[in-house]
Design a protein around this motif. Structure first.
Motif, PDB file in Angstrom:
ATOM      1  N   UNK B 118      55.137  77.741 -36.280  1.00 34.94           N
ATOM      2  CA  UNK B 118      56.478  77.809 -36.850  1.00 34.94           C
ATOM      3  C   UNK B 118      57.437  78.561 -35.930  1.00 34.94           C
ATOM      4  N   UNK B 143      60.641  86.053 -42.199  1.00 29.89           N
ATOM      5  CA  UNK B 143      59.527  85.872 -43.138  1.00 29.89           C
ATOM      6  C   UNK B 143      60.012  85.664 -44.565  1.00 29.89           C
ATOM      7  N   UNK B 144      61.064  86.360 -44.939  1.00 31.93           N
ATOM      8  CA  UNK B 144      61.604  86.155 -46.288  1.00 31.93           C
ATOM      9  C   UNK B 144      62.157  84.740 -46.447  1.00 31.93           C
ATOM     10  N   UNK B 146      61.105  82.096 -44.861  1.00 35.39           N
ATOM     11  CA  UNK B 146      59.944  81.196 -44.950  1.00 35.39           C
ATOM     12  C   UNK B 146      59.305  81.281 -46.339  1.00 35.39           C
ATOM     13  N   UNK B 147      59.160  82.504 -46.871  1.00 39.44           N
ATOM     14  CA  UNK B 147      58.539  82.677 -48.183  1.00 39.44           C
ATOM     15  C   UNK B 147      59.379  82.046 -49.299  1.00 39.44           C
ATOM     16  N   UNK B 148      60.667  82.348 -49.292  1.00 40.17           N
ATOM     17  CA  UNK B 148      61.520  81.932 -50.408  1.00 40.17           C
ATOM     18  C   UNK B 148      61.890  80.446 -50.352  1.00 40.17           C
ATOM     19  N   UNK B 150      61.080  77.829 -47.312  1.00 38.97           N
ATOM     20  CA  UNK B 150      60.255  76.801 -46.680  1.00 38.97           C
ATOM     21  C   UNK B 150      58.920  76.611 -47.398  1.00 38.97           C
ATOM     22  N   UNK B 151      58.265  77.721 -47.778  1.00 38.48           N
ATOM     23  CA  UNK B 151      56.944  77.611 -48.410  1.00 38.48           C
ATOM     24  C   UNK B 151      56.997  76.774 -49.694  1.00 38.48           C
ATOM     25  N   UNK B 152      57.944  77.038 -50.613  1.00 39.33           N
ATOM     26  CA  UNK B 152      57.971  76.220 -51.837  1.00 39.33           C
ATOM     27  C   UNK B 152      58.256  74.736 -51.566  1.00 39.33           C
TER      28      UNK B 152
END
Lengths: 191, 191
Positions: B118, B143-144, B146-148, B150-152
């Motif tokens: 990534x 990272x926030x 990506x977490x909030x 991209x990940x979902x």
């Protein structure tokens, strides 16, 4: 949850164990006869019960991942979610857990119909949320739990980023901070 | 970003296109000679440039997914993130985008060293965050984001759940709501 006993459950456990062992040994493409040999069962039993290698693999991955992170009933939503998420974190820091997650994702063929592979976990979560709602606590939806907590943990593994200790607790904290204080009923399982 | 021209870029585009076409046709296992034939290039050029089928596949997936969702420079972090996330959402609602994401995840072999797949996207995001920080806006970490966000989105595709229209906007809204109002400098790219 009590584990149903009997021969059928023993066969299932042995076959799941064989799948996990073969995957862990890098034998991603192990065919049913090989899995049967390792499990000490007849290949016919596997074909009859699971139909195909992919169905077996999915069942093994979902069952194992779910067993590694049960949702406790502590009387507090925060502690229920922490207990569960820390189990997921441990499982995602473990090589076998990582292999099972990757196998789960890889096994869903590109043009298959959408299937609710997360349904079993979603049901567990919904039960914990229902208990909290009955106590009058503000509760997120299952989708919010998946977005805030499960997706970031799983994505780290799928993209080979490290899962640092404490990640689960931080993600659960974010989820609960984002909740409105008002415990009004909210939409159940939205998109 | 301008696209470097010349023969080398044309070969790269043709080979990437061939990979995407073959994946979309269900030929997940297409070997390099087949990809070369479809792209109209010599297999030797592919081996020399990419080394292996897996490296080629990763390069094609990262390049295409990134090209589909550039991060605009609108002068507002919210609009930069919305522009990017809505591009990701569109790409994840598209069958080829879904196939590329699945190929990307599948290609990372179980025992490979962790690699920052990534990274390219993280660099794009960091640039947008740095611009916002220079304007004095409160900014999340990469990272926030990506977490909030991209990940979902990615998890929906990997688990075959629908990506409803408006998902990206809702996720970006959550991220920005979670930010402290104080634009103090924060840790860069933590775990």
């Amino acid at each position: 949850m009590t584990r149903p006993g009997g021969r059928s459950a023993r066969v299932r456990d042995a076959v799941h164990e064989a799948v996990v062992e073969l995957l862990a040994a890098g034998e991603i493409d192990a065919a049913i006869p090989k899995i049967a040999e390792r499990a000490g069962v007849n290949p016919t039993s596997i074909y009859r019960r699971w139909g195909s290698r992919d169905h077996l693999l999915l069942d093994a991955a979902v069952t194992r991942l779910r067993a590694k992170s049960p949702i406790p009933d502590t009387g507090s939503l925060r502690d229920d979610l922490l207990g569960w998420a820390e189990g997921v974190e441990r499982s995602m820091r473990d090589r076998r857990g990582q292999i099972l997650l990757r196998a789960l994702v890889a096994t869903m063929a590109p043009d298959e119909e959408p299937v609710e592979y997360l349904r079993a976990r979603g049901d567990d979560l919904q039960n914990a949320l229902d208990r909290a709602a009955a106590r009058g606590e503000p509760v997120p939806t299952v989708d919010e739990v998946l977005d805030f907590v499960l997706a970031p943990l799983y994505l780290r593994v799928l993209f080979r980023r490290p899962v640092e200790p404490g990640t689960a607790a931080r993600l659960v904290g974010r989820l609960l901070t984002a909740l409105p204080a008002d415990p009004a009923p909210r939409a159940g399982r939205g998109g």
